[in-house]
Design a protein around this motif. Structure first.
Motif, PDB file in Angstrom:
ATOM      1  N   UNK B   2     -58.305 -34.775  32.554  1.00 53.94           N
ATOM      2  CA  UNK B   2     -58.683 -35.572  31.401  1.00 53.94           C
ATOM      3  C   UNK B   2     -58.938 -34.680  30.189  1.00 53.94           C
ATOM      4  N   UNK B   7     -63.815 -37.968  24.134  1.00 57.50           N
ATOM      5  CA  UNK B   7     -64.283 -39.144  23.397  1.00 57.50           C
ATOM      6  C   UNK B   7     -65.498 -38.824  22.548  1.00 57.50           C
ATOM      7  N   UNK B  13     -68.896 -34.287  27.503  1.00 54.27           N
ATOM      8  CA  UNK B  13     -68.209 -34.876  28.627  1.00 54.27           C
ATOM      9  C   UNK B  13     -67.171 -33.927  29.221  1.00 54.27           C
ATOM     10  N   UNK B  17     -67.434 -32.539  32.806  1.00 60.48           N
ATOM     11  CA  UNK B  17     -66.605 -33.356  33.659  1.00 60.48           C
ATOM     12  C   UNK B  17     -65.829 -32.513  34.669  1.00 60.48           C
ATOM     13  N   UNK B  18     -65.341 -33.218  35.663  1.00 61.51           N
ATOM     14  CA  UNK B  18     -64.656 -32.498  36.726  1.00 61.51           C
ATOM     15  C   UNK B  18     -63.220 -32.188  36.306  1.00 61.51           C
TER      16      UNK B  18
END
Lengths: 257, 191
Positions: B2, B7, B13, B17-18
């Motif tokens: 991602x 965002x 994030x 995030x992973x």
């Protein structure tokens, strides 16, 4: 270190929903029934059997519902913070559910602590409310709880809600030592802790017994809320997943006319 | 993956995030030096995202604690519910506002009541007083107002030795005694 690693093992053991449900199948009724028995017996002793206190008279009985409520408010929040850390760092999904289901009972206990504290303040201090360090910081705890629950309700994406809520929970935990030590750091109207260390004087056995029973009863009740809430959250999640993976059905409302 | 899903920078994030474990992703998060440090230190420990998140929580947590400490240092006197009487009678005392609170002990054998007006001397909880401080109050007193007990009075100084209170609160200590005290072998109520 040994205890810590054992707790770590327990957490990773229970992180699996199936194993958690196997654990909660007996832990939930145990905590629920012991809460019922302890609080019933505790209330009878608190309200009818234990003697009044010298300065406070009958009003001392407010203490037996107030102190355990304040303890549970802080314990529930600490539980949320730990579960949030586990969820945030290790991505254990079950930890989210535990944190989420601790929020409402925690907020309720905070509210109860504030109300019973106010009832104590009127006869003992001569005021319903004052902005001293202890009372203000507990009120802040209630607001943090409300904010935490609001995040879960407002953010529609589950994963994002979990992460946002976890950040708030971890930052908000700083308030817990402030509540605890407010009466030592600052001049407050609220008196310092009576039971600061094991065997501290200040609460003879006649007054300590009902407090201890209520303390254990409230704690068991909090555990029951957490377990029951997590079970319910798991069931909801399962239902949602099922609904998502089921083949889509087109109903008449879905067809644009 | 991602990477493109950036965002909200507020949520950090992408760094939490992973996502993929390459430093290229970490560098997009806007905290390049810190992320670079994380990427360097995490080396080949698996899983790296977990350690990065732990490190972030550690750093931000320490910053928060330090910030909070400084805030309370700066607030210092404003976080006090009341002034100590020994400070009030000390030389060079200036109250933060006209109306303020003093917390101390009602000195033994000093309470004089005249109708609804009560006069007494207030003593410090711990320290010695430079000189006496008289408190005058007209109105109903809380039930726990006693000689030798804690009290918080709100009002103004009319002179360096006199305090005119508009509100009197009782401040009790953390010790509680049952009315029936079996330890002394006596069963009669004590008051």
């Amino acid at each position: 270190m040994n205890i810590l690693s054992n707790i770590g093992k327990l957490i990773s053991y229970l992180a699996n929903p199936t194993r958690f449900l196997r654990f909660s199948r007996f832990a939930t009724p145990i905590s629920g029934w012991s809460a019922l028995v302890l609080i019933s017996v505790g209330l009878i002793i608190s309200l009818f059997i234990s003697p009044p206190a010298v300065e406070h008279g009958q009003a001392v009985r407010i203490m037996y519902v107030h102190v355990p409520a304040a303890w549970c408010a802080m314990a529930a929040y600490t539980g949320i913070a730990i579960a949030s850390l586990v969820s945030f760092v290790w991505r254990h999904n079950l930890a989210d559910l535990v944190a989420k289901s601790l929020a409402l009972p925690g907020a309720a206990f905070t509210f109860l602590a504030l109300v019973t504290g106010s009832l104590w303040g009127r006869p003992a201090w001569g005021t319903w409310w004052q902005w001293d360090g202890r009372m203000t910081s507990v009120l802040v705890l209630l607001f943090i709880y409300i904010g935490y629950m609001a995040i879960w309700n407002i953010v529609s994406d589950r994963r994002q809600a979990a992460r946002l809520a976890a950040i708030l929970a971890m930052v908000g935990w700083l308030n817990i030592p402030i509540i605890k030590f407010s009466v030592n750091w600052w001049n407050t109207l609220h008196q310092p802790a009576t039971i600061s260390e094991p065997g501290a004087p200040g609460l003879p056995l006649e007054l300590l017994t009902p407090l201890l029973l209520m303390f254990l009863g409230y704690t068991a009740l909090l555990a029951w809320f957490a377990l029951r809430g997590t079970e319910a959250e798991l069931a909801t999640l399962k239902r949602q997943r099922k609904a998502q993976s089921a083949p889509a059905k087109i109903t008449i409302e879905d067809v644009p006319s | 993956m991602r990477v493109g899903n950036v965002t909200s920078p507020l949520l950090l994030r992408h760094s939490f995030d992973s996502g993929p474990r390459s430093s290229a992703v970490a560098l997009t998060c806007g905290f390049q030096p810190a992320c670079y440090l994380v990427c360097m230190t995490e080396a080949r420990i698996t899983p790296p995202n977990r350690n990065r998140r732990l490190l972030w929580i550690g750093i931000l947590g320490a910053l928060l604690v330090a910030g909070l400490f400084l805030v309370f240092q700066a607030l210092n006197e404003n976080t006090q519910f009341f002034e100590n009487p020994s400070d009030v009678v000390a030389e060079g005392f200036e109250s933060r506002s006209d109306v303020f609170k003093i917390g101390g002990l009602v000195k033994d054998d000093t309470v004089v009541t005249q109708g609804l007006t009560t006069r007494f001397l207030i003593d410090d909880f711990e320290r010695d007083m430079a000189h006496d401080l008289h408190v005058t109050y007209t109105g109903a007193l809380p039930d726990l107002f006693r000689e030798g007990q804690g009290v918080v009075v709100s009002g103004r100084l009319t002179s360096p030795t006199h305090f005119q209170a508009v509100e009197v609160l009782a401040k009790h200590d953390e010790n509680y005694q049952p009315v029936i005290d079996y330890r002394d072998g006596e069963k009669a109520p004590r008051s």
